[in-house]
Design an enzyme around this catalytic site. Sequence first.
Site, PDB file in Angstrom:
ATOM      1  N   ASN A  12      31.398  36.092  41.393  1.00 23.87           N
ATOM      2  CA  ASN A  12      32.116  35.074  42.172  1.00 23.87           C
ATOM      3  C   ASN A  12      31.391  34.838  43.558  1.00 23.87           C
ATOM      4  O   ASN A  12      31.655  35.761  44.479  1.00 23.87           O
ATOM      5  CB  ASN A  12      33.611  35.342  42.366  1.00 23.87           C
ATOM      6  CG  ASN A  12      34.178  34.346  43.067  1.00 23.87           C
ATOM      7  OD1 ASN A  12      33.774  33.206  43.574  1.00 23.87           O
ATOM      8  ND2 ASN A  12      35.474  34.539  43.283  1.00 23.87           N
ATOM      9  N   LYS A  14      32.144  32.944  45.985  1.00 22.92           N
ATOM     10  CA  LYS A  14      32.852  32.312  46.896  1.00 22.92           C
ATOM     11  C   LYS A  14      32.015  31.305  47.825  1.00 22.92           C
ATOM     12  O   LYS A  14      31.274  30.538  47.254  1.00 22.92           O
ATOM     13  CB  LYS A  14      33.364  33.421  47.814  1.00 22.92           C
ATOM     14  CG  LYS A  14      34.087  34.608  46.677  1.00 22.92           C
ATOM     15  CD  LYS A  14      34.671  35.621  47.486  1.00 22.92           C
ATOM     16  CE  LYS A  14      35.389  36.581  46.398  1.00 22.92           C
ATOM     17  NZ  LYS A  14      36.231  37.645  47.158  1.00 22.92           N
ATOM     18  N   HIS A  96      42.676  32.495  41.710  1.00 20.25           N
ATOM     19  CA  HIS A  96      42.136  33.667  42.584  1.00 20.25           C
ATOM     20  C   HIS A  96      43.124  33.919  43.787  1.00 20.25           C
ATOM     21  O   HIS A  96      43.611  33.058  44.112  1.00 20.25           O
ATOM     22  CB  HIS A  96      40.654  33.479  42.924  1.00 20.25           C
ATOM     23  CG  HIS A  96      39.988  34.435  43.599  1.00 20.25           C
ATOM     24  ND1 HIS A  96      40.132  34.952  44.803  1.00 20.25           N
ATOM     25  CD2 HIS A  96      39.195  35.308  43.028  1.00 20.25           C
ATOM     26  CE1 HIS A  96      39.355  35.901  45.007  1.00 20.25           C
ATOM     27  NE2 HIS A  96      38.799  36.344  44.143  1.00 20.25           N
ATOM     28  N   GLU A  98      42.389  34.478  46.542  1.00 25.88           N
ATOM     29  CA  GLU A  98      42.326  33.605  47.860  1.00 25.88           C
ATOM     30  C   GLU A  98      42.880  32.387  47.556  1.00 25.88           C
ATOM     31  O   GLU A  98      43.377  31.661  48.727  1.00 25.88           O
ATOM     32  CB  GLU A  98      40.801  33.358  48.058  1.00 25.88           C
ATOM     33  CG  GLU A  98      40.280  34.889  48.694  1.00 25.88           C
ATOM     34  CD  GLU A  98      38.765  35.419  48.092  1.00 25.88           C
ATOM     35  OE1 GLU A  98      38.511  36.241  48.376  1.00 25.88           O
ATOM     36  OE2 GLU A  98      38.042  34.303  47.833  1.00 25.88           O
ATOM     37  N   GLU A 166      42.908  41.560  39.681  1.00 27.04           N
ATOM     38  CA  GLU A 166      42.340  41.642  40.670  1.00 27.04           C
ATOM     39  C   GLU A 166      43.454  42.283  41.539  1.00 27.04           C
ATOM     40  O   GLU A 166      44.005  41.531  42.231  1.00 27.04           O
ATOM     41  CB  GLU A 166      41.673  40.493  41.361  1.00 27.04           C
ATOM     42  CG  GLU A 166      40.348  40.012  40.343  1.00 27.04           C
ATOM     43  CD  GLU A 166      39.637  39.213  41.236  1.00 27.04           C
ATOM     44  OE1 GLU A 166      38.412  39.682  41.703  1.00 27.04           O
ATOM     45  OE2 GLU A 166      39.888  38.078  41.719  1.00 27.04           O
ATOM     46  N   GLY A 172      37.342  42.801  48.872  1.00 29.65           N
ATOM     47  CA  GLY A 172      36.445  42.799  49.764  1.00 29.65           C
ATOM     48  C   GLY A 172      36.940  43.853  50.976  1.00 29.65           C
ATOM     49  O   GLY A 172      36.482  43.658  52.162  1.00 29.65           O
ATOM     50  N   SER A 212      36.241  44.832  44.763  1.00 28.61           N
ATOM     51  CA  SER A 212      35.237  45.849  45.337  1.00 28.61           C
ATOM     52  C   SER A 212      34.585  46.534  44.250  1.00 28.61           C
ATOM     53  O   SER A 212      34.098  47.909  44.402  1.00 28.61           O
ATOM     54  CB  SER A 212      35.853  46.731  46.340  1.00 28.61           C
ATOM     55  OG  SER A 212      36.502  46.115  47.268  1.00 28.61           O
TER      56      SER A 212
END
Length: 249
Positions: A12, A14, A96, A98, A166, A172, A212
């Site tokens: 991904n 991003k 996702h 985010e 996730e 991250g 991560s």
Amino acid sequence: MSHGRKFFVGGNWKMNGDKKSLGELINTMNAGKVNADTEVVCGAPSIYIDFARQKLDSKFAVAAQNCYKVPSGAFTGEISPAMIKDCGATWVILGHSERRHIFGESDELIGQKVAHALSEGIGVIGCIGEKLDHREAGITEKVVNEQTKAIADNVKDWSKVVLAYEPVWAIGTGKSATPQQAQEVHIKLRDWLKTHVSEEVAKSVRIIYGGSVTGATCKELASQPDIDGFLVGGASMKKEFIDIINAKQ
């Protein structure tokens, strides 16, 4: 390979990269020796989907990072599965964390997007995962099951769906779930699918881990019986992505 599930690694990207850096990354990937038994998908920013598809070797698939729930219309700034397909991409990442937590997408909206993308023949990487306060409150399972249900209610053909677990606290942050923590959630997800969908789907659907993942952590994670691959953020734009693709022994 567990129940014949083909190992699946998604990168991904991003909101990162430009034609120069992505071009270099793609050259590295095209030149890399990758395990032919692993399915690899690169999630490009929408503005570079066409660029990525033209440059990437055909052994790699391309994904959009999001889409809307209808084919076309007055939805400024959105893209549809029809457009994604028209640019040669075959997957979309939906739900996702985010999108959920920065852009406020609800379970319901994500479910509608899943239904529409699948109806257009696009594969869906459906993301689920709990925040740190959920885990600390001991409600990981409840949160993850609710998110999974919103996706599952909108799926008829599970062969086009990959679930990506996730944990939000590991994205991250450099803080990865331990292989045992991840395996534990994956096995509970399979139990949920067995009860609420079918035993066949519980066995065959790929549940991948994200949060991560690096060249250093990937092998031990890949050795867990219910981890069928990865959704990789930062490391998918580095040389070590090849090591991650080849994590499954």
